[in-house]
Design an enzyme around this catalytic site. Structure first.
Site, PDB file in Angstrom:
ATOM      1  N   ALA A  12     -10.878 -22.157  -2.410  1.00  0.00           N
ATOM      2  CA  ALA A  12     -10.301 -21.133  -2.984  1.00  0.00           C
ATOM      3  C   ALA A  12      -9.064 -21.382  -3.609  1.00  0.00           C
ATOM      4  O   ALA A  12      -8.095 -21.900  -3.471  1.00  0.00           O
ATOM      5  CB  ALA A  12      -9.764 -20.408  -1.695  1.00  0.00           C
ATOM      6  N   MET A  13      -9.411 -21.135  -4.919  1.00  0.00           N
ATOM      7  CA  MET A  13      -8.508 -21.692  -6.206  1.00  0.00           C
ATOM      8  C   MET A  13      -7.311 -20.470  -6.425  1.00  0.00           C
ATOM      9  O   MET A  13      -7.801 -19.478  -7.187  1.00  0.00           O
ATOM     10  CB  MET A  13      -9.012 -22.131  -7.296  1.00  0.00           C
ATOM     11  CG  MET A  13     -10.054 -23.295  -6.700  1.00  0.00           C
ATOM     12  SD  MET A  13     -10.687 -24.264  -8.226  1.00  0.00           S
ATOM     13  CE  MET A  13      -9.611 -24.869  -8.842  1.00  0.00           C
ATOM     14  N   SER A  14      -5.885 -20.463  -6.250  1.00  0.00           N
ATOM     15  CA  SER A  14      -5.216 -19.581  -6.456  1.00  0.00           C
ATOM     16  C   SER A  14      -4.457 -19.717  -7.833  1.00  0.00           C
ATOM     17  O   SER A  14      -3.727 -18.819  -8.229  1.00  0.00           O
ATOM     18  CB  SER A  14      -4.000 -19.458  -5.530  1.00  0.00           C
ATOM     19  OG  SER A  14      -3.376 -20.609  -5.611  1.00  0.00           O
ATOM     20  N   CYS A 107      -4.088 -11.609   5.370  1.00  0.00           N
ATOM     21  CA  CYS A 107      -5.006 -12.103   4.197  1.00  0.00           C
ATOM     22  C   CYS A 107      -5.685 -13.278   4.662  1.00  0.00           C
ATOM     23  O   CYS A 107      -6.801 -13.355   4.434  1.00  0.00           O
ATOM     24  CB  CYS A 107      -3.819 -12.175   2.841  1.00  0.00           C
ATOM     25  SG  CYS A 107      -4.868 -12.476   1.510  1.00  0.00           S
ATOM     26  N   CYS A 205       2.597 -11.257  -2.740  1.00  0.00           N
ATOM     27  CA  CYS A 205       1.839 -11.118  -4.102  1.00  0.00           C
ATOM     28  C   CYS A 205       1.510  -9.767  -4.742  1.00  0.00           C
ATOM     29  O   CYS A 205       1.670  -9.761  -5.917  1.00  0.00           O
ATOM     30  CB  CYS A 205       0.357 -11.953  -3.812  1.00  0.00           C
ATOM     31  SG  CYS A 205      -0.752 -11.046  -2.713  1.00  0.00           S
TER      32      CYS A 205
END
Length: 366
Positions: A12-14, A107, A205
């Protein structure tokens, strides 16, 4: 970490340095790495500069740049519907009712480690990895998985992961959990990852400019602030307010009254639309009730009378406490020393040394 045997892992690349280094490390270890960013919120009607990590189009662009540098496949998955239903709607409901929720935990629990993990399984992946500062170990005696604090005490994120289950933990990897932040940035710099100097977001966010009240009004068009009374703990009414959602436990500024000395919000009474204020010493409480607790295993469930440590806010210190009563998902906790600004709606996470036992939601302070 053992050899990967060419297993496939979704990262999971933010767009931040932590998840970028996680992807780099896993590729170095021989995994088949696939990068995925999540589209969680439609920010088209907001200024791009208002958004923090996880929601910004710039963050997705940064994640794509890292994936190109690493020569790994990269995709964007739209989970806006799930995020709206399971995170934002919960946040709006609790916040508008005088709670102070922490949506990051939901989340992780529902979006990353349920929906995204299921998507990973759906495309044949063996693991899901994130850039969280924590670790998961398997107990050799019981075969159970244990969530543990990250090595870097200043960056430990185990608090945000307390909603994980045994079924999830066996397929989750936290590659940077054994590193300190300074080491992670150095790995990114040495290997030319384009986000190595990128700053971290300190805000929720999906809330532009961290303005909760404006977000509430925007997302619930029918919402109207309801006036009420500001009172002291002895019941003396000292003023009026425009809406209980404008306040949180521990707040000092913005109360709208002048007394010649500092006063703090010590309690909110949503059903009566009342805001209670008092001296700083009135913020200290000796206990709390916690509901909806997810215990990480049957062995992790504490017995009544057991002493452990609790974090009742991400930035709070670990507080020594005793379990007074426990009933399944609910527990009554007594602190060995009074604690400041315990806030209903926040998460309470239980620890035994460096291991997470479980976590739930603060219902009330006592």
């Amino acid at each position: 970490m053992c050899a990967s045997n060419h297993k496939t892992v979704i990262v999971a690349m933010s767009g931040g340095v932590d998840s970028s280094v996680a992807a780099f490390l896993l590729k170095e270890q021989g995994y088949n790495v696939i990068g995925i960013s999540l589209q969680l919120y439609d920010q088209s009607s907001y200024s791009e500069t208002l958004f923090g990590s996880c929601c910004s189009l710039k963050d997705i662009h940064d994640a794509r740049r890292v994936a190109e540098k690493l020569a790994i496949p990269f995709y964007v998955i739209n989970l806006e519907k799930e995020f709206r239903e399971e995170v934002i709607d919960n946040f709006l409901s609790r916040y508008s009712n005088g709670k102070t929720p922490n949506p990051c935990i939901l989340c992780n629990q529902k979006i990353k480690f349920r929906h995204l993990l299921n998507r990973a399984f759906g495309i044949g992946a063996d693991f899901l990895a994130t850039g969280h500062y924590a670790s998961i170990e398997k107990d050799s005696a019981s075969g159970e998985f244990i969530l543990k604090k990250g090595i870097d005490a200043n960056k430990d994120q185990s608090y945000f992961l307390a909603g994980m289950t045994q079924a999830q933990m066996q397929n989750i990897l936290f590659p940077v959990g054994s590193l300190k932040k300074i080491e992670v940035r150095e790995i990114a710099r040495e290997n030319g990852l384009p986000v190595w100097e990128k700053k971290e977001s300190q805000e929720i966010c999906f809330v532009p400019s961290n303005n909760y009240r404006d977000f509430l009004k925007r997302e619930i068009p029918s919402f109207r602030e309801t006036p009420g009374e500001i009172m002291t703990s002895d019941g003396t009414v000292v003023g009026k307010h425009n809406g209980i959602e404008n306040f949180t436990i521990g707040q000092r500024k913005g109360i709208g009254l002048a007394f010649g000395k500092p006063f703090y919000v010590t309690a909110l009474i949503p059903e009566k639309k009342q805001v209670v204020i008092g001296d700083e010493n009135e913020l200290f409480k000796t206990g709390m009730k916690v509901t909806g607790i997810i215990w990480h295993s049957e062995r992790a469930v504490p017995a009544s009378g057991m002493r452990l440590e609790v974090k009742y806010r991400y930035r709070s210190k670990y507080a020594a406490a005793e379990i007074i009563a426990i009933d399944g998902e609910n527990a009554t906790v007594k602190f060995l020393e009074p604690q400041k600004a315990i806030t209903p709606g926040q998460a309470a996470v239980f620890y035994n040394d460096d291991s997470v036992l479980g976590g739930g939601w603060i219902e009330e302070s006592q």
